[in-house]
Scaffold this motif. Structure first.
Motif, PDB file in Angstrom:
ATOM      1  N   GLY A  54       0.898  -1.253  -0.035  1.00  0.00           N
ATOM      2  CA  GLY A  54      -0.181   0.012   0.060  1.00  0.00           C
ATOM      3  C   GLY A  54       0.849   1.179   0.135  1.00  0.00           C
ATOM      4  O   GLY A  54       0.366   2.449   0.800  1.00  0.00           O
ATOM      5  N   ALA A  55       1.991   1.404  -0.796  1.00  0.00           N
ATOM      6  CA  ALA A  55       3.125   2.454  -0.700  1.00  0.00           C
ATOM      7  C   ALA A  55       2.609   3.340  -1.716  1.00  0.00           C
ATOM      8  O   ALA A  55       3.402   4.350  -1.634  1.00  0.00           O
ATOM      9  CB  ALA A  55       4.303   1.845  -1.100  1.00  0.00           C
ATOM     10  N   GLY A  56       1.571   3.239  -2.346  1.00  0.00           N
ATOM     11  CA  GLY A  56       1.207   4.372  -3.326  1.00  0.00           C
ATOM     12  C   GLY A  56       0.327   5.527  -2.819  1.00  0.00           C
ATOM     13  O   GLY A  56       0.175   6.561  -3.271  1.00  0.00           O
ATOM     14  N   ALA A  79      11.008  -1.705  -2.098  1.00  0.00           N
ATOM     15  CA  ALA A  79       9.884  -2.583  -2.802  1.00  0.00           C
ATOM     16  C   ALA A  79       8.504  -1.905  -2.681  1.00  0.00           C
ATOM     17  O   ALA A  79       7.801  -2.031  -1.428  1.00  0.00           O
ATOM     18  CB  ALA A  79       9.763  -3.967  -2.646  1.00  0.00           C
ATOM     19  N   LEU A  80       8.165  -1.292  -3.413  1.00  0.00           N
ATOM     20  CA  LEU A  80       6.921  -0.332  -3.317  1.00  0.00           C
ATOM     21  C   LEU A  80       5.707  -1.240  -3.976  1.00  0.00           C
ATOM     22  O   LEU A  80       5.469  -1.051  -5.124  1.00  0.00           O
ATOM     23  CB  LEU A  80       6.984   0.849  -3.998  1.00  0.00           C
ATOM     24  CG  LEU A  80       8.171   1.846  -3.551  1.00  0.00           C
ATOM     25  CD1 LEU A  80       8.349   2.959  -4.489  1.00  0.00           C
ATOM     26  CD2 LEU A  80       8.106   2.248  -2.082  1.00  0.00           C
ATOM     27  N   TYR A 137       1.667  -1.714  -4.855  1.00  0.00           N
ATOM     28  CA  TYR A 137       0.321  -0.741  -4.794  1.00  0.00           C
ATOM     29  C   TYR A 137      -0.538  -1.676  -5.664  1.00  0.00           C
ATOM     30  O   TYR A 137      -0.215  -2.737  -6.066  1.00  0.00           O
ATOM     31  CB  TYR A 137       0.631   0.500  -5.791  1.00  0.00           C
ATOM     32  CG  TYR A 137       0.884   0.256  -7.172  1.00  0.00           C
ATOM     33  CD1 TYR A 137       0.064   0.214  -8.114  1.00  0.00           C
ATOM     34  CD2 TYR A 137       2.265  -0.048  -7.751  1.00  0.00           C
ATOM     35  CE1 TYR A 137       0.386  -0.130  -9.313  1.00  0.00           C
ATOM     36  CE2 TYR A 137       2.558  -0.414  -8.986  1.00  0.00           C
ATOM     37  CZ  TYR A 137       1.650  -0.403  -9.963  1.00  0.00           C
ATOM     38  OH  TYR A 137       2.255  -0.859 -11.167  1.00  0.00           O
ATOM     39  N   ASN A 138      -1.744  -1.425  -5.566  1.00  0.00           N
ATOM     40  CA  ASN A 138      -2.830  -2.076  -6.219  1.00  0.00           C
ATOM     41  C   ASN A 138      -3.362  -1.116  -7.360  1.00  0.00           C
ATOM     42  O   ASN A 138      -3.012  -1.299  -8.509  1.00  0.00           O
ATOM     43  CB  ASN A 138      -4.036  -2.649  -5.402  1.00  0.00           C
ATOM     44  CG  ASN A 138      -4.923  -3.301  -6.044  1.00  0.00           C
ATOM     45  OD1 ASN A 138      -4.809  -3.727  -7.272  1.00  0.00           O
ATOM     46  ND2 ASN A 138      -6.100  -3.272  -5.616  1.00  0.00           N
ATOM     47  N   SER A 139      -4.258  -0.228  -6.723  1.00  0.00           N
ATOM     48  CA  SER A 139      -4.895   0.870  -7.933  1.00  0.00           C
ATOM     49  C   SER A 139      -4.157   2.303  -7.823  1.00  0.00           C
ATOM     50  O   SER A 139      -4.407   2.816  -8.829  1.00  0.00           O
ATOM     51  CB  SER A 139      -6.268   0.811  -7.466  1.00  0.00           C
ATOM     52  OG  SER A 139      -6.580   1.408  -6.159  1.00  0.00           O
ATOM     53  N   SER A 140      -3.403   2.389  -6.919  1.00  0.00           N
ATOM     54  CA  SER A 140      -2.861   3.885  -6.819  1.00  0.00           C
ATOM     55  C   SER A 140      -1.278   3.762  -7.543  1.00  0.00           C
ATOM     56  O   SER A 140      -0.222   4.221  -6.935  1.00  0.00           O
ATOM     57  CB  SER A 140      -2.517   3.930  -5.283  1.00  0.00           C
ATOM     58  OG  SER A 140      -3.677   4.072  -4.528  1.00  0.00           O
ATOM     59  N   ALA A 141      -1.617   3.693  -8.708  1.00  0.00           N
ATOM     60  CA  ALA A 141      -0.317   3.667  -9.537  1.00  0.00           C
ATOM     61  C   ALA A 141       0.508   4.868  -9.637  1.00  0.00           C
ATOM     62  O   ALA A 141       1.687   5.168  -9.566  1.00  0.00           O
ATOM     63  CB  ALA A 141      -0.626   2.844 -11.050  1.00  0.00           C
ATOM     64  N   GLY A 142      -0.273   6.000  -9.712  1.00  0.00           N
ATOM     65  CA  GLY A 142       0.150   7.373  -9.886  1.00  0.00           C
ATOM     66  C   GLY A 142       1.133   7.775  -8.461  1.00  0.00           C
ATOM     67  O   GLY A 142       2.281   8.274  -8.926  1.00  0.00           O
ATOM     68  N   VAL A 192      11.767  -0.444  -6.449  1.00  0.00           N
ATOM     69  CA  VAL A 192      11.245  -1.180  -7.338  1.00  0.00           C
ATOM     70  C   VAL A 192       9.605  -0.906  -7.326  1.00  0.00           C
ATOM     71  O   VAL A 192       8.936  -1.007  -6.124  1.00  0.00           O
ATOM     72  CB  VAL A 192      11.721  -2.624  -7.353  1.00  0.00           C
ATOM     73  CG1 VAL A 192      11.296  -3.113  -6.220  1.00  0.00           C
ATOM     74  CG2 VAL A 192      11.130  -3.255  -8.750  1.00  0.00           C
ATOM     75  N   LEU A 193       8.846  -1.026  -8.380  1.00  0.00           N
ATOM     76  CA  LEU A 193       7.189  -0.739  -8.388  1.00  0.00           C
ATOM     77  C   LEU A 193       6.865  -2.381  -8.486  1.00  0.00           C
ATOM     78  O   LEU A 193       7.287  -3.065  -9.191  1.00  0.00           O
ATOM     79  CB  LEU A 193       6.574  -0.037  -9.210  1.00  0.00           C
ATOM     80  CG  LEU A 193       7.146   1.412  -9.047  1.00  0.00           C
ATOM     81  CD1 LEU A 193       6.761   2.333 -10.391  1.00  0.00           C
ATOM     82  CD2 LEU A 193       6.427   1.951  -7.950  1.00  0.00           C
ATOM     83  N   LEU A 194       5.985  -2.803  -7.589  1.00  0.00           N
ATOM     84  CA  LEU A 194       5.247  -4.129  -7.561  1.00  0.00           C
ATOM     85  C   LEU A 194       3.721  -3.852  -7.487  1.00  0.00           C
ATOM     86  O   LEU A 194       3.334  -3.418  -6.494  1.00  0.00           O
ATOM     87  CB  LEU A 194       5.788  -5.085  -6.547  1.00  0.00           C
ATOM     88  CG  LEU A 194       7.415  -5.374  -6.520  1.00  0.00           C
ATOM     89  CD1 LEU A 194       7.844  -5.935  -5.189  1.00  0.00           C
ATOM     90  CD2 LEU A 194       7.772  -6.265  -7.827  1.00  0.00           C
ATOM     91  N   GLN A 195       3.086  -4.540  -8.412  1.00  0.00           N
ATOM     92  CA  GLN A 195       1.807  -4.360  -8.259  1.00  0.00           C
ATOM     93  C   GLN A 195       1.117  -5.890  -8.078  1.00  0.00           C
ATOM     94  O   GLN A 195       1.467  -6.614  -8.603  1.00  0.00           O
ATOM     95  CB  GLN A 195       1.178  -3.673  -9.743  1.00  0.00           C
ATOM     96  CG  GLN A 195      -0.315  -3.390  -9.832  1.00  0.00           C
ATOM     97  CD  GLN A 195      -1.316  -4.364 -10.110  1.00  0.00           C
ATOM     98  OE1 GLN A 195      -1.082  -5.546 -10.251  1.00  0.00           O
ATOM     99  NE2 GLN A 195      -2.542  -4.325  -9.486  1.00  0.00           N
TER     100      GLN A 195
END
Length: 251
Positions: free
Chosen positions: A11-13, A32-33, A35-40, A57-60
């Motif tokens: 939930g880092a977004g 390691a960040l 997020y689910n829907s908070s891509a921006g 790094v971004l991880l969805q």
């Protein structure tokens, strides 16, 4: 040579997850960040960390499917050169239901995000190979658990389950030198109320206004350094819990 410190924040977004990730980046962690829907918001944070010379790094992942939760640990360790030293389970879902009107869908969704996904993330963290020399897991709870509203039935059931899982995991993982703790925030950020309403409710707490994300970040930093503390919940609520059921400034 000092080993790299790697943290995964779910939930880092946005909101507290973002603030916690920023604080850990300032302490030299590779992030390691998740997020689910908070891509921006996650992308903005990623770019900010990189611009300051940090590593991220971004991880969805959609944590309403707990089967995929543990994959985050494996992916973070693989990309950042693991193992992951610190896991912060900050991702949360906050929907309203009660015993009289909850459905299997609402119950399952909130229990998956708020309890099952963090539990399977803890499992994957503990099962890393190679294991971290000393690991720390921090689960985010809610001070309103102490005067829980039945209008948020499934949400609070998930948080109650996570609080129990925190204590049980701390007992089991202690011999592996993995500490498991929790933080229970109070009125930190407005949710579905106006800023005026939020401010008035903060004013009712014993310490009054001023509680903010910086105080949660400080609690995270305390737990990072407190290497003999495990199975403990740090309540950061300006004294809100002292007011008792019916008097708590629920937002």
């Amino acid at each position: 040579m000092t080993a790299k410190k790697i943290a995964l924040v779910t939930g880092a977004g946005k909101r507290l997850g973002k603030a916690i990730a920023e604080g850990l980046a300032s302490k030299g962690y590779a992030l390691a960040l998740h997020y689910n829907s908070s891509a921006g918001g996650a992308q903005d944070l990623y770019e900010d960390i990189r611009s300051r010379g940090g590593e991220a790094v971004l991880l969805q992942k959609d944590l309403s499917d707990p089967d995929v939760a543990g994959e985050l640990i494996v992916e973070a360790a693989g990309v950042l050169g693991g193992p992951v030293n610190l896991l912060v389970n900050s991702a949360s879902a906050f929907n309203t239901d009660s015993l009289s009107d909850l459905t299997m869908d609402s119950w399952q969704f909130l229990m998956n995000v708020n309890a099952a996904a963090p539990v399977f993330l803890m499992q994957a963290f503990a099962n890393q190979d190679p294991a971290p020399e000393a690991g720390l897991i921090i689960n985010m709870l809610d001070t309103q658990m102490l005067s829980a509203s039945p209008e948020r039935f499934s949400y609070f059931c998930g948080k109650f389950a996570l609080e129990g899982a925190t204590r049980l995991a701390a007992f089991e993982l202690g011999p592996k030198r993995i500490r498991v703790n929790a933080i229970a925030p109070g009125l930190i950020l407005p949710s579905d109320q106006t800023q005026e309403n939020f401010d008035s409710r903060q004013n009712l707490t014993p310490l009054g206004p001023g509680l903010g994300p910086k105080d949660i970040v400080a609690a995270v930093h305390y737990l990072v350094e407190a290497d003999q503390v495990t199975g403990h919940t740090v309540v950061v609520d300006a004294g809100q819990r002292l007011m008792g059921f019916g008097n708590s400034p629920i937002g």
